[in-house]
Design a protein around this motif. Structure first.
Motif, PDB file in Angstrom:
ATOM      1  N   VAL A  45       0.841  -1.203   0.000  1.00  0.00           N
ATOM      2  CA  VAL A  45       0.000   0.000   0.000  1.00  0.00           C
ATOM      3  C   VAL A  45       0.875   1.252   0.000  1.00  0.00           C
ATOM      4  CG1 VAL A  45      -1.652   1.333   1.369  1.00  0.00           C
ATOM      5  CG2 VAL A  45      -1.999  -1.119   1.046  1.00  0.00           C
ATOM      6  N   GLN A  46       1.950   1.247   0.797  1.00  0.00           N
ATOM      7  CA  GLN A  46       2.872   2.391   0.826  1.00  0.00           C
ATOM      8  C   GLN A  46       3.511   2.612  -0.535  1.00  0.00           C
ATOM      9  OE1 GLN A  46       5.583   1.327   3.958  1.00  0.00           O
ATOM     10  NE2 GLN A  46       4.241   2.085   5.569  1.00  0.00           N
ATOM     11  N   GLN A  47       3.920   1.543  -1.199  1.00  0.00           N
ATOM     12  CA  GLN A  47       4.512   1.660  -2.533  1.00  0.00           C
ATOM     13  C   GLN A  47       3.526   2.239  -3.525  1.00  0.00           C
ATOM     14  OE1 GLN A  47       7.511  -2.172  -2.350  1.00  0.00           O
ATOM     15  NE2 GLN A  47       6.174  -2.020  -4.069  1.00  0.00           N
ATOM     16  N   GLN A  48       2.262   1.815  -3.421  1.00  0.00           N
ATOM     17  CA  GLN A  48       1.250   2.321  -4.347  1.00  0.00           C
ATOM     18  C   GLN A  48       0.985   3.799  -4.113  1.00  0.00           C
ATOM     19  OE1 GLN A  48      -1.958  -0.441  -3.648  1.00  0.00           O
ATOM     20  NE2 GLN A  48      -1.317  -1.750  -5.357  1.00  0.00           N
ATOM     21  N   LYS A  49       0.945   4.220  -2.860  1.00  0.00           N
ATOM     22  CA  LYS A  49       0.744   5.636  -2.554  1.00  0.00           C
ATOM     23  C   LYS A  49       1.904   6.471  -3.076  1.00  0.00           C
ATOM     24  CE  LYS A  49      -2.183   5.296   1.516  1.00  0.00           C
ATOM     25  NZ  LYS A  49      -2.291   5.530   2.972  1.00  0.00           N
ATOM     26  N   LYS A  50       3.102   5.954  -2.895  1.00  0.00           N
ATOM     27  CA  LYS A  50       4.301   6.655  -3.350  1.00  0.00           C
ATOM     28  C   LYS A  50       4.304   6.806  -4.870  1.00  0.00           C
ATOM     29  CE  LYS A  50       9.267   6.574  -2.620  1.00  0.00           C
ATOM     30  NZ  LYS A  50      10.378   5.821  -2.028  1.00  0.00           N
ATOM     31  N   ALA A  51       3.804   5.787  -5.562  1.00  0.00           N
ATOM     32  CA  ALA A  51       3.764   5.802  -7.019  1.00  0.00           C
ATOM     33  C   ALA A  51       2.541   6.529  -7.565  1.00  0.00           C
ATOM     34  CB  ALA A  51       3.789   4.369  -7.554  1.00  0.00           C
ATOM     35  N   GLY A  52       1.616   6.905  -6.666  1.00  0.00           N
ATOM     36  CA  GLY A  52       0.410   7.602  -7.106  1.00  0.00           C
ATOM     37  C   GLY A  52      -0.668   6.698  -7.649  1.00  0.00           C
ATOM     38  N   ILE A  53      -0.609   5.422  -7.301  1.00  0.00           N
ATOM     39  CA  ILE A  53      -1.608   4.452  -7.743  1.00  0.00           C
ATOM     40  C   ILE A  53      -2.645   4.316  -6.646  1.00  0.00           C
ATOM     41  CG2 ILE A  53      -2.004   2.055  -8.421  1.00  0.00           C
ATOM     42  CD1 ILE A  53       0.982   1.971  -9.222  1.00  0.00           C
ATOM     43  N   SER A  54      -3.928   4.407  -7.031  1.00  0.00           N
ATOM     44  CA  SER A  54      -4.967   4.265  -6.010  1.00  0.00           C
ATOM     45  C   SER A  54      -5.484   2.878  -5.916  1.00  0.00           C
ATOM     46  CB  SER A  54      -6.150   5.153  -6.239  1.00  0.00           C
ATOM     47  OG  SER A  54      -6.041   6.071  -7.217  1.00  0.00           O
TER      48      SER A  54
END
Length: 78
Positions: free
Chosen positions: A69-78
């Motif tokens: 989840v942290q990686q997705q937030k960092k990448a801007g993926i919801s």
């Protein structure tokens, strides 16, 4: 090995790969646990492009889920 020690061992393997420049690229879950696929994001051509871990402990599965989840937030993926 105690349950906590199993979790610690799996967590350390995950953390080691993340520290080396890998990111979680894929997850395959089944009744035998979860298989994490990591892709290398650095510039070192001597490292393997992908690594794979078999995660068995439920707490380790929760742990990598929060990292994902942290990686997705960092990448801007919801």
């Amino acid at each position: 090995m105690s349950s906590y020690q199993e979790f610690e061992a799996e967590r350390e393997k995950i953390d080691f790969l993340l520290e080396q420049g890998y990111i979680i690229k894929g997850v395959t879950e089944n009744l035998d646990g979860a298989f994490l696929e990591f892709d290398y994001q650095g510039n070192d051509s001597t490292r393997a492009e992908t690594e794979r871990l078999h995660i068995l402990h439920p707490d380790s599965r929760k742990y990598f889920s929060t990292i994902l989840v942290q990686q997705q937030k960092k990448a801007g993926i919801s």
